[in-house]
Motif scaffolding. Structure first.
Motif, PDB file in Angstrom:
ATOM      1  N   CYS A 100      -1.726  -3.012  13.153  1.00  0.00           N
ATOM      2  CA  CYS A 100      -2.158  -3.311  11.796  1.00  0.00           C
ATOM      3  C   CYS A 100      -3.419  -4.149  11.938  1.00  0.00           C
ATOM      4  CB  CYS A 100      -1.078  -4.076  11.027  1.00  0.00           C
ATOM      5  SG  CYS A 100      -0.503  -5.578  11.849  1.00  0.00           S
ATOM      6  N   HIS A 124      -3.404 -11.509   4.020  1.00  0.00           N
ATOM      7  CA  HIS A 124      -2.864 -11.368   5.387  1.00  0.00           C
ATOM      8  C   HIS A 124      -3.513 -12.268   6.434  1.00  0.00           C
ATOM      9  CE1 HIS A 124      -6.212  -8.571   5.803  1.00  0.00           C
ATOM     10  NE2 HIS A 124      -5.592  -7.514   5.341  1.00  0.00           N
ATOM     11  N   ASN A 181      -3.732   2.240  10.578  1.00  0.00           N
ATOM     12  CA  ASN A 181      -3.427   0.796  10.554  1.00  0.00           C
ATOM     13  C   ASN A 181      -2.383   0.473   9.505  1.00  0.00           C
ATOM     14  OD1 ASN A 181      -6.507  -1.040  11.334  1.00  0.00           O
ATOM     15  ND2 ASN A 181      -5.566   0.719  12.344  1.00  0.00           N
ATOM     16  N   GLY A 182      -1.365  -0.272   9.905  1.00  0.00           N
ATOM     17  CA  GLY A 182      -0.403  -0.773   8.923  1.00  0.00           C
ATOM     18  C   GLY A 182       1.005  -0.755   9.466  1.00  0.00           C
ATOM     19  N   HIS A 209       0.871  -1.188   0.000  1.00  0.00           N
ATOM     20  CA  HIS A 209       0.000   0.000   0.000  1.00  0.00           C
ATOM     21  C   HIS A 209       0.900   1.228   0.000  1.00  0.00           C
ATOM     22  CE1 HIS A 209      -3.633  -2.346   0.953  1.00  0.00           C
ATOM     23  NE2 HIS A 209      -2.929  -2.976   1.883  1.00  0.00           N
TER      24      HIS A 209
HETATM   25  O1  URP Z   1      -3.378  -2.598   8.779  1.00  0.00           O
HETATM   26  C1  URP Z   1      -3.373  -2.761   7.571  1.00  0.00           C
HETATM   27  N1  URP Z   1      -3.264  -3.967   7.105  1.00  0.00           N
HETATM   28  N2  URP Z   1      -3.454  -1.705   6.738  1.00  0.00           N
HETATM   29  C2  URP Z   1      -3.542  -1.737   5.343  1.00  0.00           C
HETATM   30  C3  URP Z   1      -4.918  -1.978   4.817  1.00  0.00           C
HETATM   31  C4  URP Z   1      -5.327  -3.425   4.880  1.00  0.00           C
HETATM   32  O2  URP Z   1      -6.239  -3.752   5.626  1.00  0.00           O
HETATM   33  O3  URP Z   1      -4.763  -4.263   4.187  1.00  0.00           O
END
Ligand code: URP
Ligand code: ZN
Ligand code: ZN
Length: 471
Positions: free
Chosen positions: A289, A243, A338-339, A63
């Motif tokens: 995340c 994920h 988030n991430g 992302h």
């Molecule tokens: O926390 C995350 N994974 N952020 C990116 C957006 C997603 O949900 O994949």
């Protein structure tokens, strides 16, 4: 420019052999022990004695410059692909995320325009499909045909966030994808359950990072995965779970595979390395995340899935934010963007696990190169060392140790969750289409030289690529 790479050990998903590689411009043209006149024809001869010669990795889940609440993820398409290159990733796949009211095709063109002049490795795109609750648009399904005609073969559906699709919408998206021979990827978490937990914790004043985990624990993902699989089964469509982080989710994948459901599971290095204990640390917000990193038991189950073949791919979900942005939610986990980061660490981390004997190098190549290439239709040009493939090559020194630090990585971030992690072995040289883009710690690529990978371009019938250039 012709390059001869001599004396290395070539590792593919199903084989390893000592042979030389001849690269003519951007393509691997010959592989063998005694390639005729190779030294005479080569402009450059590289001695790879003691090194592994690997396909460049494909991170199908990044992302870059993603708006998330009030923040935008810290790596843009230049710094993100630079970091990828320096970790041996030679192809990334990112996401098209339509703004409210924007058509999928307009969003796709905008994303291409943003990325094309910045990328220094090849890239592809998936298109995210919002549910109608996002912006009131109810005919996203009809737009899918245009997207597939433009060469995209994968869509992403969310079961949570404002972007989420209802189960009925999700089912219709799966049916349409099946009809179009496209693949639906899903962020699988049970929205209702996680919203209930979030509201409860907030009402109780339980707002630290640990409660981010507790609001999205194992059973929230497991229920999401089970629902997604049920819908895939009902529509007979293929499904790619992004994920995957929980033992329960993996069990659901195992059951589905036994029943013949066409399901792929992706996990990420952060779920293989850390446990939910990170959310108890004083800097727990830096690890936030979604889905959150799970328990030790889930981590062990994921490793079993890596070893058994249940997990098909490892990708990063690379989505970094700065320390300051993460601090916005220090006292309220719902405000933390988030991430987490990892595009530069993916391949070195997995290869280090192979170097330690936990899995084979071949399996790492399968998870990080061959399977992503097959699932997202990038094979046979990507994901393998083979005659006719793009010369995306990593020379890996199994004896070169590396300690990750924010000071020695190439992302635009001011911290990394991988700080101080010690890796056994590291890439020393990385080629993208035959050109060196990384050597011994130094990036040498150029913004704008990466190519957009469109399925359209595989058509021999003279189709034109999205922005007008011929394929
Ligand atoms: O926390 C995350 N994974 N952020 C990116 C957006 C997603 O949900 O994949
Ligand atoms: Zn997600
Ligand atoms: Zn993601």
């Amino acid at each position: 420019m012709n390059t001869l790479i001599k004396n290395g050990l070539i590792v593919n998903a199903n084989s390893r052999n000592s042979a030389d590689i001849f690269v003519e411009n951007s393509i691997i043209s010959e592989i063998g022990k005694n390639i005729p006149d190779a030294e005479k024809r080569a402009d450059e001869i590289v001695d790879a004695t003691g090194l592994l010669v690997l396909p460049g990795a494909i991170d199908v889940h990044t992302h870059f410059e993603l708006p998330f609440g009030n923040a935008i993820s810290a790596d843009d398409f230049f710094t993100g692909t630079r970091a990828a290159a320096c970790g041996g990733v030679t192809t990334i796949m990112d996401f098209v995320t339509p703004e409210k009211g924007e058509s999928l095709m307009d969003a796709l063109v905008a994303r291409r325009k943003l990325a094309d002049s910045k990328v220094c490795i090849d890239y592809g795109l998936h298109v995210s499909l919002p549910g109608s609750g996002y912006d009131g648009i109810t005919n996203r399904i009809e737009e899918m045909l245009d997207v597939v005609a433009a060469g995209i073969t994968s869509f992403k559906v969310f079961m949570t966030y404002a972007f989420r699709a209802t189960d009925d919408e999700f089912k219709a998206m799966l049916s349409k994808a099946k009809e179009l021979d496209a693949l639906i990827m899903v962020h699988a978490e049970d929205h209702k359950k996680l919203e209930e937990l979030r509201a409860k914790f907030i009402a109780e004043g339980k707002t630290d990072a640990w409660h981010h985990y507790l609001s999205r624990p194992e059973n929230v993902e497991t229920k999401g995965v089970e629902t997604a699989i049920k819908l895939a089964k009902e529509t007979n469509a293929s499904l790619y779970i992004v994920h995957l982080a929980s033992a329960g989710g993996l069990k659901a994948v195992e059951r589905a595979k036994k029943e013949g459901v066409h399901v792929f599971a992706e996990t990420c290095p952060q779920y293989l390395h850390f446990t939910n204990d990170v959310y108890k640390q004083s800097d727990g917000q830096n690890y936030v995340c979604s889905p959150p990193i799970k328990s030790k038991e889930s981590r062990e189950a994921l490793w079993e899935g890596i070893k058994s073949g249940l997990i098909s791919t490892v990708a990063t979900d690379h989505c970094p934010f700065t320390l300051e942005e993460k601090l916005w939610g220090k006292d309220d986990f719902t405000k933390i963007p988030n991430g987490v980061m990892g595009v530069e660490n993916l391949y070195p981390y997995m290869l280090s696990e192979a170097n330690k004997g936990n899995i084979s190098f071949e399996r790492v190549v399968e998870l990080c190169c061959a399977n992503p290439a097959k699932i997202f239709k990038l094979a046979p040009k990507k994901g393998q060392i083979a005659v006719g493939a793009d010369a995306d090559i990593v020379l890996y020194d199994p004896c070169k140790d590396f300690q990750v630090s924010v000071k020695n990585i190439h992302s635009n971030t001011d911290y990394t969750i991988w700080e101080n992690v010690k890796l056994n072995g590291y890439p020393v040289t990385v080629y993208s289409r035959g050109k060196i883009i990384y050597k011994n710690g130094e990036f040498s690529g150029t913004a704008g030289t990466g190519k957009y990978l469109s399925n359209h371009c595989k058509s021999p019938s003279g189709h034109f690529d999205l922005l007008g250039e011929s394929c």
